[in-house]
Design an enzyme around this catalytic site. Structure first.
Site, PDB file in Angstrom:
ATOM      1  N   LYS A 272       0.992  -0.832  -0.729  1.00 51.91           N
ATOM      2  CA  LYS A 272      -0.127   0.287  -0.007  1.00 51.91           C
ATOM      3  C   LYS A 272       0.811   1.285   0.074  1.00 51.91           C
ATOM      4  O   LYS A 272       2.227   1.092   0.626  1.00 51.91           O
ATOM      5  CB  LYS A 272      -0.678  -0.084   1.059  1.00 51.91           C
ATOM      6  CG  LYS A 272      -2.104  -0.889   1.384  1.00 51.91           C
ATOM      7  CD  LYS A 272      -2.733  -0.948   3.111  1.00 51.91           C
ATOM      8  CE  LYS A 272      -3.777  -1.996   2.372  1.00 51.91           C
ATOM      9  NZ  LYS A 272      -4.661  -1.660   1.680  1.00 51.91           N
ATOM     10  N   ARG A 346      -9.979 -11.672   2.120  1.00 51.94           N
ATOM     11  CA  ARG A 346     -11.715 -12.727   0.885  1.00 51.94           C
ATOM     12  C   ARG A 346     -10.656 -13.527   1.367  1.00 51.94           C
ATOM     13  O   ARG A 346     -11.404 -15.251   1.367  1.00 51.94           O
ATOM     14  CB  ARG A 346     -11.265 -12.369  -0.123  1.00 51.94           C
ATOM     15  CG  ARG A 346     -10.765 -11.680  -0.891  1.00 51.94           C
ATOM     16  CD  ARG A 346     -10.836 -11.164  -2.141  1.00 51.94           C
ATOM     17  NE  ARG A 346     -10.935  -9.467  -1.902  1.00 51.94           N
ATOM     18  CZ  ARG A 346     -11.170  -9.097  -2.801  1.00 51.94           C
ATOM     19  NH1 ARG A 346     -11.555  -8.568  -3.953  1.00 51.94           N
ATOM     20  NH2 ARG A 346     -11.210  -7.834  -2.816  1.00 51.94           N
TER      21      ARG A 346
END
Length: 533
Positions: A272, A346
């Protein structure tokens, strides 16, 4: 924060609990009879007659009283018709101005209150009066004791007890989400879960709570390849936390909650940007909400069985980390092409959702700070709700409305999942740039054919940013209300019909076996925008 419930009568100060500051909540229609113009009621009446104040929502007036009064300072707060939003706004603003002071606080309803109003007032005070201090010893303030009063206080005992349980659950969730990643590791989260179970059984003849912690060896033996793929980039050991609460016959199917427990999310190899990365300590807020739910259950002990599953690990870049393009095998046997390692939430959730099958659950709800895309869609007011199961979705929406912990149901058309196709695996872990929150939900859906399922994306509601940066404790109120509602009115959820055949619902209840999974095929897409994992 210690709360006390007290019958209050502003006309009988001798019966009131002594406090430094008294917040008086008044609704529209408040009147003082001419023969009762002495003391505080008379002061309120004169302020209204002079036009200096009214009970309209948002109106406020500070009063100073003699030392022999039951409070040296009184603040009148108008709450209009007494709606939850008006109560929250009035109390939050007033209490935030007091948390830096060492005060004894009382909050009195001048008129009879409802159960919901008492509970709302407690949550507003508890939220505004919270001060984080675990790693900040210089922090001062924080309310220690609060008296909640109403003329009909005895009729509001149920709301008061639920409020205390919610404050305990939200407080725990908020505290652990706020802690830096080096003070809230997967190992430490496991210890919190064990403590909740131990405390829940202490002093009770029956052991209703159970906690099991699975380490890497046990997770590997289970075949949780997706979970392991995320965790292996960090030197911090993973934990798979299994919490159980048995409030009903053990043969009764439990309601299961799965919380995303990424204790820090660097993005992995798909790292990120540095700006705002500190906030990725909040990426375990789904896990914190499940822990908070069980803390509330410890106090409420409803007649229902509940399971909590928390896959906890860090997502870090290293020489051992999963790389973009790697193909991994999930516990279900389905393979996944990892196109972006920052879509890791996920991956750990899909193995937990497969693990949930062994409990033959009534329904499963997963809670995750999953996508920045959901923040763009709904902001920080409502969590995103994703489900193909209408009855379960309605139950969650009802719980959200009743708890004022709002959500919004999003579409789940099968077409949204087409972008998950891959040339090299059964599916990719991301789709295209658009509708990323929905395609993430469609990814998770591929692991939930064995039971009714819903997904809550709390990326926008789990914490506040900017000057007020910190965890909110949401969606603990929603989860607790859902559990209490289903304990009071049990529901047997049926699996929804496949798309294109809505007239006939699938029924796997007789065999308990999951429906056959159909692996996807075709080529993957580029990185999605605005992901939180």
């Amino acid at each position: 924060m210690n709360f006390q419930l007290s019958p209050s009568d502003l006309l009988a100060p001798s019966k009131a609990v002594r406090s430094d500051v008294l917040l008086v909540l008044l609704r529209d229609g408040y009147e003082v009879l001419p023969e009762r113009m002495a003391g505080l009621p008379g002061t309120i009446a004169r302020a209204m007659q002079c036009g200096h104040w009214s009970p309209a929502a948002g109106k406020r007036l500070s009063l100073y009283l003699p030392d022999d009064a039951f409070a040296s300072r009184v603040i009148l707060l108008g709450i209009g018709q007494g709606k939850p939003q008006d109560i929250r706004e009035a109390l939050s603003k007033a209490v935030k101005e007091l948390v830096s002071e060492d005060v004894r606080l009382a909050v009195y309803f001048a008129q009879d209150a409802t159960i919901d109003q008492v509970r709302t007032a407690m949550l507003a005070v508890g939220g505004a009066g919270y001060v984080y201090s675990n790693t900040k010893p210089s922090a001062k303030g924080g309310l220690k004791k609060v008296v909640i009063g109403a003329p009909n206080a005895n009729d509001c005992r149920t709301g008061f007890e639920e409020g205390r349980a919610l404050l305990a659950g939200m407080g725990l969730a908020r505290e652990w989400a706020n802690r830096p990643a080096n003070h809230a590791t997967p190992t430490l989260l496991g210890k919190v879960a064990e403590e909740i179970a131990r405390s829940g059984n202490e002093g009770h003849g029956d052991a209703r709570f159970k906690c099991e912690l699975l380490d890497e060896a046990k997770v590997r033996k289970l075949g949780m390849g997706a979970f392991l793929a995320v965790a292996k980039g960090s030197s911090e050991p993973l934990r798979f936390i299994v919490l159980q609460y048995h409030g009903a016959d053990r043969k009764q199917a439990p309601l299961a909650f799965v919380g995303k427990g990424i204790t820090f999310d660097s993005g992995g190899i798909s790292i990120k940007p540095g700006a705002g990365m500190d906030e990725m300590k909040f990426d375990m807020s789904g896990a914190a909400s499940v822990l908070g739910l069980f803390e509330a259950l410890r106090h409420l002990r409803p007649a229902i069985n509940v399971v909590g599953l928390i896959p906890a690990c860090e997502n870090m870049p290293s020489g051992e980390a999963t790389k973009p393009g790697d193909v991994i095998t999930s516990m279900s046997g389905q393979t996944i092409e990892v196109l972006n390692t920052d879509a890791e939430g996920r991956l750990i959730l899909c193995d937990a959702l497969t693990y949930a099958e062994r409990f033959k659950p009534l329904a499963v709800v997963d809670i995750a700070t999953l996508t920045g895309n959901c923040v763009m869609a709904l902001g920080n007011l409502r969590s995103g709700l994703f489900s193909q199961h209408d009855e379960l979705a309605r139950a969650i929406e009802q719980a959200a409305d009743e708890s004022a912990d709002l959500c919004w149901r999003m579409p789940m058309d099968d077409a949204y999942g087409k972008g998950l196709k891959s040339n090299f695996a059964d599916m990719a872990n991301i789709a295209g740039r658009t509708a990323g929150a929905i395609s993430a939900a469609k990814f998770l859906e591929r692991y939930t054919s064995a039971y009714p399922w819903a997904h809550l994306d709390i990326a926008g509601t789990a914490w506040d940013e900017g000057a007020a940066k910190g965890a909110t404790g949401r969606p603990v109120p929603l989860l607790v209300r859902l559990v209490l509602n289903l304990a009071k009115t049990p529901v047997q959820f049926a699996l929804p019909a496949p798309e294109g055949d809505k007239a006939t619902a699938r029924d796997t209840g007789k065999t308990g076996k999951p429906a056959a999974r159909k692996p996807a095929a075709a080529k993957g897409k580029g990185a999605a925008a605005g992901k939180r994992g």
